[in-house]
Design a protein around this motif. Sequence first.
Motif, mmCIF file in Angstrom:
data_model
loop_
_atom_site.group_PDB
_atom_site.id
_atom_site.type_symbol
_atom_site.label_atom_id
_atom_site.label_comp_id
_atom_site.label_asym_id
_atom_site.label_seq_id
_atom_site.Cartn_x
_atom_site.Cartn_y
_atom_site.Cartn_z
ATOM 1 N N MET A 133 0.847 -1.193 0.000
ATOM 2 C CA MET A 133 0.000 0.000 0.000
ATOM 3 C C MET A 133 0.882 1.242 0.000
ATOM 4 O O MET A 133 1.729 1.402 0.887
ATOM 5 C CB MET A 133 -0.892 0.022 1.243
ATOM 6 C CG MET A 133 -1.763 -1.190 1.386
ATOM 7 S SD MET A 133 -2.672 -1.184 2.965
ATOM 8 C CE MET A 133 -3.457 -2.810 2.882
ATOM 9 N N HIS A 134 0.693 2.083 -1.002
ATOM 10 C CA HIS A 134 1.399 3.366 -1.022
ATOM 11 C C HIS A 134 0.569 4.349 -0.210
ATOM 12 O O HIS A 134 -0.611 4.572 -0.500
ATOM 13 C CB HIS A 134 1.580 3.864 -2.453
ATOM 14 C CG HIS A 134 2.263 5.196 -2.517
ATOM 15 N ND1 HIS A 134 1.733 6.284 -3.141
ATOM 16 C CD2 HIS A 134 3.449 5.606 -1.993
ATOM 17 C CE1 HIS A 134 2.548 7.308 -3.019
ATOM 18 N NE2 HIS A 134 3.601 6.921 -2.325
ATOM 19 N N CYS A 135 1.178 4.924 0.825
ATOM 20 C CA CYS A 135 0.453 5.788 1.763
ATOM 21 C C CYS A 135 1.109 7.149 1.864
ATOM 22 O O CYS A 135 2.328 7.283 1.738
ATOM 23 C CB CYS A 135 0.434 5.160 3.163
ATOM 24 S SG CYS A 135 -0.278 3.510 3.245
ATOM 25 N N GLU A 154 -2.722 7.781 4.987
ATOM 26 C CA GLU A 154 -3.856 7.617 4.073
ATOM 27 C C GLU A 154 -3.412 6.786 2.882
ATOM 28 O O GLU A 154 -2.439 7.122 2.194
ATOM 29 C CB GLU A 154 -4.375 8.973 3.613
ATOM 30 C CG GLU A 154 -5.588 8.855 2.703
ATOM 31 C CD GLU A 154 -6.224 10.188 2.364
ATOM 32 O OE1 GLU A 154 -7.061 10.224 1.441
ATOM 33 O OE2 GLU A 154 -5.883 11.202 3.027
ATOM 34 N N ILE A 155 -4.110 5.685 2.637
ATOM 35 C CA ILE A 155 -3.763 4.794 1.531
ATOM 36 C C ILE A 155 -4.108 5.474 0.210
ATOM 37 O O ILE A 155 -5.247 5.863 -0.023
ATOM 38 C CB ILE A 155 -4.517 3.457 1.639
ATOM 39 C CG1 ILE A 155 -4.218 2.774 2.976
ATOM 40 C CG2 ILE A 155 -4.140 2.534 0.474
ATOM 41 C CD1 ILE A 155 -5.106 1.575 3.270
ATOM 42 N N GLN A 156 -3.100 5.596 -0.647
ATOM 43 C CA GLN A 156 -3.304 6.212 -1.955
ATOM 44 C C GLN A 156 -3.536 5.177 -3.050
ATOM 45 O O GLN A 156 -4.323 5.407 -3.972
ATOM 46 C CB GLN A 156 -2.091 7.081 -2.320
ATOM 47 C CG GLN A 156 -1.820 8.201 -1.331
ATOM 48 C CD GLN A 156 -2.946 9.217 -1.263
ATOM 49 O OE1 GLN A 156 -3.648 9.460 -2.246
ATOM 50 N NE2 GLN A 156 -3.135 9.817 -0.090
ATOM 51 N N VAL A 158 -3.125 0.580 -3.875
ATOM 52 C CA VAL A 158 -2.830 -0.751 -3.347
ATOM 53 C C VAL A 158 -2.374 -1.660 -4.475
ATOM 54 O O VAL A 158 -3.018 -1.714 -5.534
ATOM 55 C CB VAL A 158 -4.068 -1.371 -2.661
ATOM 56 C CG1 VAL A 158 -3.763 -2.782 -2.156
ATOM 57 C CG2 VAL A 158 -4.547 -0.485 -1.512
#
Length: 202
Positions: A133-135, A154-156, A158
């Motif tokens: 997950m890029h957050c 905040e997950i940007q 997946v």
Amino acid sequence: MIIDMDSLVGPQAYHLMTQTIIPRPVAWVLTQNEGGNYNLAPYSFFTAVCSNPPIIMFSVGKKPSGEVKDTRRNIERTKDFVLHIAGSHLAGPMTETARTLDYGESEMAHIDLTLTDDWGKALPRVEQCDVAMHCSLYEIQEMGNNAQGLVFGEIQSVYLSERVATLEPRLQVDAKSVDPIGRLGASEYASLGDIISVPRPE
């Protein structure tokens, strides 16, 4: 047996909590060091917090020296990170990345895993992980007498490997295929055993 938490000293409360709040999911967090290489470290005080917006939280302590851990230092600077869900087959390298290193020394130099930037994000992901997950940093709060850092991200986007996810008839992630590692007490981990399905009441 009844244990009064006020009677515990030093790390005893931590020892009790980590042996009873089990299993705990592990956030394997990748950040970028100031020199441009990457820090990778596991955190088992970790959970989902909110779905709108999609926010996760993991708790970062301090190094034995009292310094802020590299993960938090990097996130405060860059405002983003990649959170991986590691499968049980990665227990060895994941545990190796818990080692305390000098700032700027990359854990990637000590494990036989690779990074890939095939997803076009600001940071790469660990190629061997089926979930990443890029957050972006939402906020950091400090908690407790030791100023434990609660990192809210905040997950940007997946990443899901095709090995563990299908889209038909709707998105479904096969938990057994992910086989996420669960943290227990001391040096123990758990993998998924039998999966129990119990319908929720209407």
